[in-house]
Enzyme design. Structure first.
Site, PDB file in Angstrom:
ATOM      1  N   LYS A  21     -97.261   5.002   1.159  1.00  0.00           N
ATOM      2  CA  LYS A  21     -98.318   5.059   2.171  1.00  0.00           C
ATOM      3  C   LYS A  21     -98.903   6.456   2.238  1.00  0.00           C
ATOM      4  O   LYS A  21    -100.103   6.647   2.408  1.00  0.00           O
ATOM      5  CB  LYS A  21     -97.756   4.671   3.534  1.00  0.00           C
ATOM      6  N   GLN A  22     -98.024   7.450   2.124  1.00  0.00           N
ATOM      7  CA  GLN A  22     -98.436   8.847   2.176  1.00  0.00           C
ATOM      8  C   GLN A  22     -97.443   9.678   1.378  1.00  0.00           C
ATOM      9  O   GLN A  22     -96.350   9.223   1.058  1.00  0.00           O
ATOM     10  CB  GLN A  22     -98.476   9.341   3.622  1.00  0.00           C
ATOM     11  N   GLU A  46     -93.852   5.642   4.950  1.00  0.00           N
ATOM     12  CA  GLU A  46     -93.408   4.462   5.691  1.00  0.00           C
ATOM     13  C   GLU A  46     -93.459   3.180   4.872  1.00  0.00           C
ATOM     14  O   GLU A  46     -93.101   2.107   5.381  1.00  0.00           O
ATOM     15  CB  GLU A  46     -94.234   4.328   6.967  1.00  0.00           C
ATOM     16  N   TRP A  69     -93.972  13.134  14.966  1.00  0.00           N
ATOM     17  CA  TRP A  69     -93.606  14.312  14.186  1.00  0.00           C
ATOM     18  C   TRP A  69     -94.819  15.113  13.766  1.00  0.00           C
ATOM     19  O   TRP A  69     -94.714  16.305  13.456  1.00  0.00           O
ATOM     20  CB  TRP A  69     -92.840  13.876  12.939  1.00  0.00           C
ATOM     21  N   ASP A  70     -95.980  14.463  13.702  1.00  0.00           N
ATOM     22  CA  ASP A  70     -97.155  15.135  13.143  1.00  0.00           C
ATOM     23  C   ASP A  70     -97.633  16.291  14.019  1.00  0.00           C
ATOM     24  O   ASP A  70     -98.352  17.171  13.539  1.00  0.00           O
ATOM     25  CB  ASP A  70     -98.293  14.150  12.879  1.00  0.00           C
TER      26      ASP A  70
END
Length: 766
Positions: free
Chosen positions: A607-608, A500, A373-374
């Site tokens: 995580k982010q 995640e 997706w990034d």
């Protein structure tokens, strides 16, 4: 994240890595990550730099989309699991040379350095060998991967003798050594296939136009993909073989020019018929590929290296003229140097790309060469504003994935199309559904990029022929995966958002709010098509008349979790019921390498950024106070174990007034690779992080927002220690130069017609 280096000061040794705004150099024996830092690419061919180990098919050269496949073995099988894995496959490498004098291969060099030149688009490896009796040999190997031609690279090897005339034996054969197959618990690394890889094909008579070429055709044992490589080289204007002897006079030099061409068949994303990808007759098609290589070599030899090098410089001159980001921080120039390094990665990774852009580009094998997706979230925005043709190419590749995405949707019992979480060829390659294929948000990320691209470029032809298909099919997926509950709201359950470390949750905020955007924009896009294009889309997609109304109802009723007491948007329905992570005692990073997933999933730890990313993506939907409350709540919970996180944290921190924190996150993003902050630079460049660096500067400190293309605004937040920031963007065919200083914002229209922007809250026509 627990950083290894103090970023408040230069994390790089200036003696080993001298400061130069247009070059990045390393003096001394390379580290494991050096091959990544000095890699070259054009989006089709990727060549790694010098490392502290041997070059082979896993560490030398790669081609876009060229991959091997393998059967995924699950510990416990279940319906719908991915069955066929994909991993990027290295190809024969032609930049490796061996040198001998008097029958003895030269020992390790006494001096070694390498550099990459951002204006010339070349890498240089330099070695000094001591021969004995006071004699020495200097070797420079300059490599160029053509940014203006997808199938060509060139290498110039220069030998210089000192002390006496040297007779040098040179071997420059194709390197087809196989890597040692090993396993690693780090999921960021590539899958290794013990029984796969390249096999050389026997090819009959080939039409050649250049004397003394070396050619080879190879195919992958399992994927059956075929590629060909050919090279020729000349010394003193004469063609020579791959192994030769050369006499280098004392104080003089000899120069060998080599041209290499790679070709493979375009990767058609797999649909119902896998035969779309596999060559019908490998032998015949490999001959065709070799002939293409030969034609390219003829072209290169006739044009000459200097002319090709000049075209490379012109390509980059045009890139820097239109895309450069200038930072006046009053410092020694290191910030500007690394900023140029990041932009150069984006330039070369997308120059000729026609497939997707993998997480590592073509700089290494990390994440097995998969596309995520990034690409749409962190790389496509850069291209939309600087090189929209390349953005269209990438989105067109997603369009070509639709047959496979529709097939995947049917398997997952949803309507429309479900794009793969990890892929190269269009099929799902992720074997880990909790933090992998459960990330359905990839559908809305792609739809967001499509709508953003069309809104900011005015490319309505793309929308009518490709974009509308993506928007409709992804909207159908969201409408079918969710449901209207007894509370009257539309719920999307059992998904994983961008974070995640929080998996398989109900009503993930990012997923739901982006799905809401997707549903509304699909309906809007249909209405905005002209009658002829709308009728064609309705027929092609077998669209029912009531579908857009159902999408709008689902969007209007979307559940967006909110805590009325804390006045924050909740990342999901259960986040406040999870036990907080013990940040004081459980300090090992990244968590994914030190704790079982279940240990992580049951805790309140990120995580982010997840909800915070939505604050940027859909900026106009939130007021400043709301953004500040959300950021202040989630930021302390975020480990930053993902290289994607720092850019989004920087952008929102800058907007809500946390200037020092914004700079901290900017530096983490900027130095992620060159300072090896995540301890995995050896596996390849964090290409989305490079896109995130551009976003941090332009959207964070420059204050640029478009909320998916609806309205362009600028509300800069220049760091106190910076004097000015200058960048350029392309909006609906008009090129704008933006200069931000502590005195305000100056915007010049360099080309195109007038455009209207919201600058510091006021409408301004430029």
């Amino acid at each position: 994240m627990k950083l290894q280096k103090d970023l408040a000061h230069d994390p790089l040794d200036s003696r080993r890595y001298p400061i130069d705004p247009w070059k990045f150099s390393e003096y001394g024996y390379p580290d494991s990550e050096s091959a990544t830092l000095f890699s070259l690419s054009n989006g089709t061919i990727g060549v790694r730099g010098e490392a502290n180990g041997p070059r082979n098919l896993g560490s030398g050269t790669f081609l876009s989309g060229f991959h091997e496949t393998f059967s995924i073995r699950h510990a416990e099988e279940a319906y719908g699991f991915a069955r066929v894995g994909q991993v990027i496959q290295g190809v024969p490498d032609t930049v490796d040379f061996k040198f001998s004098i008097d029958g003895k291969e030269l020992a390790d060099p006494v001096e070694i350095s390498q550099s990459v030149d951002f204006k010339a688009g070349t890498s240089t490896r330099s070695y000094t060998y001591e021969i004995g009796d006071g004699a020495s040999l200097d070797v420079d190997i300059v490599t160029m991967v053509c940014l203006f031609r997808a199938d060509l690279m060139a290498t110039v090897t220069t030998l210089r003798a000192h002390g006496r005339t040297l007779k040098v034996h040179v071997e420059g054969k194709m390197n087809t050594d196989h890597p040692i197959v090993s396993r690693d618990v780090d999921p960021r690394k590539a899958d290794m296939i013990a029984d796969g890889g390249l096999r050389k094909l026997e090819v009959d008579a080939i039409s050649r136009g250049v004397a003394d070429e070396s050619f080879g055709a190879f195919h992958c044992l399992h994927s059956e993909l075929t590629m060909a490589v050919g090279f020729c080289q000349q010394l003193d204007g004469q063609m020579i073989h791959e192994v030769f002897d050369v006499e280098v006079p004392d104080g003089g030099e000899k120069r060998v020019e080599r041209f290499t061409s790679y070709n493979s068949y375009p990767i058609n994303p797999i649909g119902i018929d896998r035969g779309l990808q596999v060559a019908i007759d490998g032998e015949r098609n490999s001959s065709s590929l070799i002939n293409k290589c030969s034609q390219t070599l003829n072209w290169a030899v006739n044009l000459g290296y200097e002319s090709i090098a000049e075209q490379q410089r012109q390509w980059l001159s045009d890139f820097w003229d239109k895309t450069d980001v200038l930072i006046d921080d009053g410092g020694d120039g290191r910030l500007q140097q690394v900023m140029h390094w990041e932009l150069f990665q984006l330039a070369q990774a997308t120059a000729t790309v026609t497939n997707g852009v993998s997480a590592k580009g073509l700089s290494g094998t990390g994440y097995s060469g998969h596309y995520f997706w990034d690409t749409e979230t962190f790389i496509v925005p850069f291209l939309i504003y600087t090189n929209p043709e390349r953005a269209r190419d990438i989105l067109s590749y997603r369009y070509r994935m639709l047959p496979a995405a529709r097939k995947r949707a049917r398997m997952m019992s949803v309507d429309g199309a479900l794009f793969p979480w990890r892929t190269i060829n269009g099929e799902e390659a992720s074997a880990f559904f909790e933090a992998g294929t459960a990330q359905y948000h990839i559908d809305s990320d792609i739809a967001y990029a499509v709508y953003q691209y069309v809104s900011l470029t005015g490319d309505h032809e793309f929308m009518a022929t490709q974009g509308i298909d993506i928007l409709v099919e992804t909207a159908r997926m969201w409408a079918s995966i969710g449901y209207i509950g007894r509370d009257g709201t539309f719920h999307i359950n059992t998904v994983t958002g961008p974070d995640e470390y929080t998996a398989m949750v109900d009503d993930n905020y990012y997923t739901n709010v982006m799905a809401q955007f997707n549903l509304r924009k699909a309906a809007d896009a249909l209405e905005q098509l002209n009658n002829e294009d709308r009728e064609a889309a309705v027929s092609r997609l077998e669209l029912k008349l009531d579908e857009p109304a159902h999408w709008r109802e689902a969007a209007d009723r979307m559940k967006l979790p909110y805590d009325e007491k804390l006045n924050i948007h909740l990342q999901d329905d259960d986040i406040m019921r999870r036990e907080p992570w013990d940040f004081e005692h459980d300090t090992e990073r990244p968590l994914l390498l030190h704790y079982h997933p279940l240990v992580i999933y049951r805790r309140r730890v990120l995580k982010q950024v997840d909800t915070v990313l939505a604050l940027y993506m859909l900026s106009s939907s939130f007021d400043l106070d709301s953004k500040r409350r959300d950021f202040d709540f989630y930021d302390p919970l975020t480990t930053g174990d993902s290289s994607l996180s720092a850019a989004s944290q920087c952008i929102i921190a800058a907007e809500v007034g946390h200037g020092e924190l914004a700079m901290k996150y900017f530096l983490e993003s900027l130095y992620a690779d060159v300072a090896n902050l995540h301890s995995n630079t050896t596996d390849g460049i964090h290409l989305a992080s490079a896109g995130g660096v551009w976003m941090s500067v332009v959207a964070g400190f420059g204050g640029l927002r478009d909320s998916g293309g609806d309205e362009i605004s600028m509300n800069p937040r220049l760091p106190e220690q910076w004097r000015s920031l200058t960048y350029q963007i392309l909006v609906r065919g008009s090129r704008l130069k933006v200069t931000v200083s502590h005195d305000g914002v100056d915007i010049q229209r360099l080309s195109g017609g007038p455009v209207t922007l919201i600058v510091d809250g006021e409408s301004r026509e430029i």
